[in-house]
Design a protein around this motif. Structure first.
Motif, PDB file in Angstrom:
ATOM      1  N   GLY A  74     -31.722  12.321   6.331  1.00 26.43           N
ATOM      2  CA  GLY A  74     -33.153  12.118   6.480  1.00 26.43           C
ATOM      3  C   GLY A  74     -33.823  13.321   7.111  1.00 26.43           C
ATOM      4  N   THR A  75     -35.076  13.146   7.449  1.00 32.16           N
ATOM      5  CA  THR A  75     -35.866  14.254   7.993  1.00 32.16           C
ATOM      6  C   THR A  75     -36.162  14.095   9.473  1.00 32.16           C
ATOM      7  N   ASN A  76     -35.635  13.039  10.083  1.00 31.35           N
ATOM      8  CA  ASN A  76     -35.874  12.784  11.495  1.00 31.35           C
ATOM      9  C   ASN A  76     -34.999  13.721  12.333  1.00 31.35           C
ATOM     10  N   LYS A  77     -35.634  14.613  13.071  1.00 28.26           N
ATOM     11  CA  LYS A  77     -34.897  15.594  13.889  1.00 28.26           C
ATOM     12  C   LYS A  77     -34.117  14.932  15.025  1.00 28.26           C
ATOM     13  N   ASP A  78     -34.438  13.694  15.353  1.00 27.88           N
ATOM     14  CA  ASP A  78     -33.754  12.986  16.425  1.00 27.88           C
ATOM     15  C   ASP A  78     -32.575  12.151  15.922  1.00 27.88           C
ATOM     16  N   SER A  79     -32.370  12.123  14.605  1.00 28.46           N
ATOM     17  CA  SER A  79     -31.269  11.315  14.079  1.00 28.46           C
ATOM     18  C   SER A  79     -29.932  11.954  14.461  1.00 28.46           C
ATOM     19  N   GLU A  80     -28.923  11.116  14.505  1.00 26.96           N
ATOM     20  CA  GLU A  80     -27.594  11.540  14.955  1.00 26.96           C
ATOM     21  C   GLU A  80     -26.986  12.566  13.997  1.00 26.96           C
ATOM     22  N   LEU A  81     -26.368  13.586  14.582  1.00 24.36           N
ATOM     23  CA  LEU A  81     -25.657  14.569  13.773  1.00 24.36           C
ATOM     24  C   LEU A  81     -24.354  13.965  13.276  1.00 24.36           C
ATOM     25  N   GLN A  82     -24.040  14.247  12.033  1.00 25.35           N
ATOM     26  CA  GLN A  82     -22.772  13.846  11.440  1.00 25.35           C
ATOM     27  C   GLN A  82     -22.058  15.108  10.995  1.00 25.35           C
ATOM     28  N   VAL A  83     -20.763  15.015  10.750  1.00 31.32           N
ATOM     29  CA  VAL A  83     -20.013  16.204  10.355  1.00 31.32           C
ATOM     30  C   VAL A  83     -19.179  15.934   9.113  1.00 31.32           C
ATOM     31  N   ILE A  84     -18.940  17.012   8.390  1.00 30.71           N
ATOM     32  CA  ILE A  84     -18.022  17.021   7.259  1.00 30.71           C
ATOM     33  C   ILE A  84     -17.010  18.120   7.539  1.00 30.71           C
ATOM     34  N   HIS A  85     -15.739  17.789   7.374  1.00 33.91           N
ATOM     35  CA  HIS A  85     -14.662  18.755   7.561  1.00 33.91           C
ATOM     36  C   HIS A  85     -14.260  19.320   6.201  1.00 33.91           C
ATOM     37  N   LEU A  86     -14.014  20.621   6.173  1.00 30.52           N
ATOM     38  CA  LEU A  86     -13.620  21.269   4.931  1.00 30.52           C
ATOM     39  C   LEU A  86     -12.431  22.191   5.178  1.00 30.52           C
ATOM     40  N   VAL A  87     -11.680  22.457   4.114  1.00 27.77           N
ATOM     41  CA  VAL A  87     -10.599  23.430   4.149  1.00 27.77           C
ATOM     42  C   VAL A  87     -10.779  24.359   2.956  1.00 27.77           C
ATOM     43  N   LYS A  88     -10.333  25.591   3.140  1.00 32.33           N
ATOM     44  CA  LYS A  88     -10.394  26.551   2.050  1.00 32.33           C
ATOM     45  C   LYS A  88      -9.015  26.622   1.418  1.00 32.33           C
ATOM     46  N   HIS A  89      -8.966  26.306   0.128  1.00 28.01           N
ATOM     47  CA  HIS A  89      -7.700  26.287  -0.601  1.00 28.01           C
ATOM     48  C   HIS A  89      -7.866  27.096  -1.883  1.00 28.01           C
ATOM     49  N   ASP A  90      -7.034  28.102  -2.044  1.00 28.96           N
ATOM     50  CA  ASP A  90      -7.129  28.997  -3.212  1.00 28.96           C
ATOM     51  C   ASP A  90      -8.523  29.586  -3.359  1.00 28.96           C
ATOM     52  N   GLY A  91      -9.140  29.937  -2.227  1.00 25.39           N
ATOM     53  CA  GLY A  91     -10.443  30.588  -2.242  1.00 25.39           C
ATOM     54  C   GLY A  91     -11.631  29.662  -2.442  1.00 25.39           C
ATOM     55  N   VAL A  92     -11.392  28.348  -2.471  1.00 25.89           N
ATOM     56  CA  VAL A  92     -12.468  27.380  -2.719  1.00 25.89           C
ATOM     57  C   VAL A  92     -12.541  26.407  -1.549  1.00 25.89           C
ATOM     58  N   TRP A  93     -13.758  26.175  -1.049  1.00 22.24           N
ATOM     59  CA  TRP A  93     -13.960  25.202   0.022  1.00 22.24           C
ATOM     60  C   TRP A  93     -13.927  23.798  -0.557  1.00 22.24           C
ATOM     61  N   LYS A  94     -13.145  22.911   0.074  1.00 22.42           N
ATOM     62  CA  LYS A  94     -13.007  21.511  -0.356  1.00 22.42           C
ATOM     63  C   LYS A  94     -13.247  20.606   0.846  1.00 22.42           C
ATOM     64  N   VAL A  95     -13.934  19.492   0.606  1.00 20.94           N
ATOM     65  CA  VAL A  95     -14.157  18.509   1.649  1.00 20.94           C
ATOM     66  C   VAL A  95     -12.805  17.876   1.978  1.00 20.94           C
ATOM     67  N   ASN A  96     -12.506  17.803   3.270  1.00 20.53           N
ATOM     68  CA  ASN A  96     -11.209  17.295   3.738  1.00 20.53           C
ATOM     69  C   ASN A  96     -11.436  16.240   4.802  1.00 20.53           C
ATOM     70  N   GLU A  97     -11.899  15.085   4.369  1.00 23.08           N
ATOM     71  CA  GLU A  97     -12.136  13.985   5.298  1.00 23.08           C
ATOM     72  C   GLU A  97     -10.912  13.073   5.320  1.00 23.08           C
ATOM     73  N   GLN A  98     -10.605  12.589   6.476  1.00 26.58           N
ATOM     74  CA  GLN A  98      -9.518  11.648   6.651  1.00 26.58           C
ATOM     75  C   GLN A  98      -9.795  10.832   7.889  1.00 26.58           C
ATOM     76  N   LYS A  99      -9.046   9.769   8.055  1.00 26.76           N
ATOM     77  CA  LYS A  99      -9.255   8.950   9.249  1.00 26.76           C
ATOM     78  C   LYS A  99      -9.005   9.809  10.471  1.00 26.76           C
ATOM     79  N   ARG A 100      -9.946   9.792  11.385  1.00 27.95           N
ATOM     80  CA  ARG A 100      -9.818  10.609  12.601  1.00 27.95           C
ATOM     81  C   ARG A 100      -9.888   9.714  13.809  1.00 27.95           C
TER      82      ARG A 100
END
Length: 115
Positions: free
Chosen positions: A89-115
């Motif tokens: 959304g556009t609300n500057k006060d909304s909670e920050l979320q994160v996405i984890h990524l890994v670089k594999h063979d020169g390409v960034w891939k989303v790497n989400e797993q249970k944390r």
């Protein structure tokens, strides 16, 4: 006819993302694909493990919202790993979320797993 246009646009967006080398671009495209329930395209931007999680999301009725907006706030790269912070959304006060990524063979891939 509009489905054909939509398919072509989706393919073009994936092609543009593949040419990009930034984790923030991959994260943004991943969020776009998920919000539009384009699960197969989201899986192309993901590691195998994350792809399995997307399959589960698809089967359990993930709530899609093609009108969703995302703002990438920050990216941190540490070698072959990255964390991209974003807000929904556009609300500057909304909670920050994160996405984890890994670089594999020169390409960034989303790497989400249970944390």
């Amino acid at each position: 006819m509009s489905r054909i246009k939509y398919g072509v646009v989706s393919l073009l967006m994936c092609g543009l993302t593949a040419c990009s080398d930034g984790p923030a671009d991959t994260a943004e495209q991943f969020l776009f694909e998920l919000s539009h329930c384009n699960f197969e395209n989201a899986k192309k931007l993901s590691t195998d493990l994350t792809g399995q999680m997307i399959d589960v999301m698809k089967m359990t009725g993930f709530p899609c919202d093609p009108n969703a907006e995302f703002e990438i706030v920050e990216k941190k790269i540490d070698g072959y790993q990255a964390v991209v912070s974003f807000r929904e959304g556009t609300n500057k006060d909304s909670e920050l979320q994160v996405i984890h990524l890994v670089k594999h063979d020169g390409v960034w891939k989303v790497n989400e797993q249970k944390r």
